[in-house]
Design an enzyme around this catalytic site. Structure first.
Site, PDB file in Angstrom:
ATOM      1  N   ASP A  83     -34.113  25.705   0.515  1.00  0.00           N
ATOM      2  CA  ASP A  83     -34.988  25.474  -0.635  1.00  0.00           C
ATOM      3  C   ASP A  83     -34.987  23.989  -0.996  1.00  0.00           C
ATOM      4  O   ASP A  83     -34.038  23.273  -0.694  1.00  0.00           O
ATOM      5  CB  ASP A  83     -34.479  26.212  -1.878  1.00  0.00           C
ATOM      6  CG  ASP A  83     -34.336  27.695  -1.659  1.00  0.00           C
ATOM      7  OD1 ASP A  83     -35.081  28.241  -0.837  1.00  0.00           O
ATOM      8  OD2 ASP A  83     -33.461  28.291  -2.320  1.00  0.00           O
TER       9      ASP A  83
HETATM   10  N1  URA Z   1     -30.223  30.923   0.133  1.00  0.00           N
HETATM   11  C1  URA Z   1     -30.964  30.425  -0.858  1.00  0.00           C
HETATM   12  O1  URA Z   1     -31.130  31.059  -1.888  1.00  0.00           O
HETATM   13  N2  URA Z   1     -31.511  29.210  -0.712  1.00  0.00           N
HETATM   14  C2  URA Z   1     -31.342  28.440   0.384  1.00  0.00           C
HETATM   15  O2  URA Z   1     -31.859  27.313   0.460  1.00  0.00           O
HETATM   16  C3  URA Z   1     -30.573  28.982   1.419  1.00  0.00           C
HETATM   17  C4  URA Z   1     -30.027  30.221   1.265  1.00  0.00           C
END
Ligand code: URA
Length: 231
Positions: free
Chosen positions: A100
Site C-alpha cells: 500500500d
Molecule cells: N497488508 C496490507 O494491509 N498492506 C500491505 O501493504 C501489505 C500487506
C-alpha cells in the site's frame, strides 16, 4: 506461449494470456488465439503488438519502499511511484505483489514473470513478515484470533504466525507472518479485531530481510537468495 512471453520479461503469464486473447501476439507473422501454441525459440519469431521479443537477462531486485510511494507503473494523478526510486534500471521490472502507499518495507521486483508470479501466488506459500503498530493494545485472545485466522470479506485467512513485540500505554507492536498476500490483508485482519493499523513495515520475504538496505534504496538479490525463494 504465455510462459515464453513472461520469461522474455514482458509481463506476467496472466498478462500474456490476456494479450493473446486480445489478438496482440503473433508467431511468424500470424496472429495466435490460444496460449497452447508451442514455439521453437531458435526459429520462430514471436511478437507482441508487432514488436519482436528478445530474451533479456534476468534481473532480481530488492527495494526498501518508503511511505508515500505507489506500487504502480504510472499514476494518472501524477503521484510518486516506486519507479521514481529505480532510475537507471535498464530493464522493465515488475513488482512481486503490491505494498500500500503507506506501507514501507521490502518489495521484490524482476523482469522474470514466472518468478514474480511464484512469489505472489498464494499456493506457493512464500511467507511475508510484517511489523505492525496497532491503534489499541491488543489482548492475547486478539492475537490468537490473528493466528487462527479471521474472516474477511473475501474469506477466512490462513493460520498466521504472530509474535507480540511490545506494548506501550496505548499501542501494541507485533510481528505477523502470512503466506497469502491479499489486497490490504494485514490492515483488514487488524480491522476485523476492531482496531486499526497505524504503521506497517514488511520486514521479511521468505528468508530475505531488510538488513543494511537503506530506505528508498535497492540492490540486486544474490543467486542464493533467488534460489532460496523458489524452493
Ligand atoms: N497488508 C496490507 O494491509 N498492506 C500491505 O501493504 C501489505 C500487506
Amino acid at each position: 506461449m504465455d510462459r515464453f512471453i513472461s520469461q522474455a520479461g514482458l509481463g506476467s503469464r496472466t498478462e500474456a494470456r490476456s494479450w493473446i486473447g486480445a489478438g496482440r501476439v503473433t508467431v511468424n507473422g500470424k496472429k495466435i488465439q490460444t496460449p497452447d501454441v508451442w514455439v521453437d525459440p531458435e526459429h520462430d519469431r514471436v511478437a507482441v503488438d508487432g514488436r519482436p521479443l528478445r530474451s533479456s537477462a534476468k534481473l532480481y531486485l530488492l527495494l526498501y519502499k518508503p511511505k508515500g510511494y505507489l506500487t504502480t507503473y504510472k499514476d494518472p494523478e501524477g503521484r510518486r511511484t516506486i519507479y521514481d526510486l529505480l532510475g537507471g534500471i535498464p530493464e522493465r521490472v515488475f513488482p512481486a505483489g503490491r505494498l500500500d502507499q503507506d506501507t514501507t518495507g521490502l518489495l521484490i521486483l524482476s523482469n522474470d514473470g514466472e518468478f514474480t508470479d511464484y512469489i505472489t501466488n498464494p499456493d506457493s506459500k512464500v511467507p511475508k513478515t510484517y511489523l505492525v503498530k496497532s491503534s489499541q493494545r491488543l489482548s492475547d485472545e486478539q492475537l490468537d484470533q490473528l493466528r487462527q485466522g479471521v474472516v474477511l470479506s473475501d474469506g477466512p485467512t490462513r493460520p498466521a504466525l504472530v509474535n507480540r513485540v511490545r506494548d506501550s500505554e496505548k499501542y501494541t507492536f507485533f510481528e505477523i507472518t502470512i503466506t497469502e498476500g491479499r489486497n490490504r490483508q494485514v490492515r483488514r485482519m487488524v480491522e476485523a479485531l476492531g482496531a486499526k493499523v497505524l504503521k506497517l513495515v514488511r520486514t521479511k520475504i521468505g528468508n530475505i530481510e531488510i538488513g543494511s538496505l537503506e530506505i528508498g534504496k535497492h540492490r540486486e538479490l544474490t543467486l542464493e537468495e533467488v534460489k532460496g525463494l523458489v524452493i
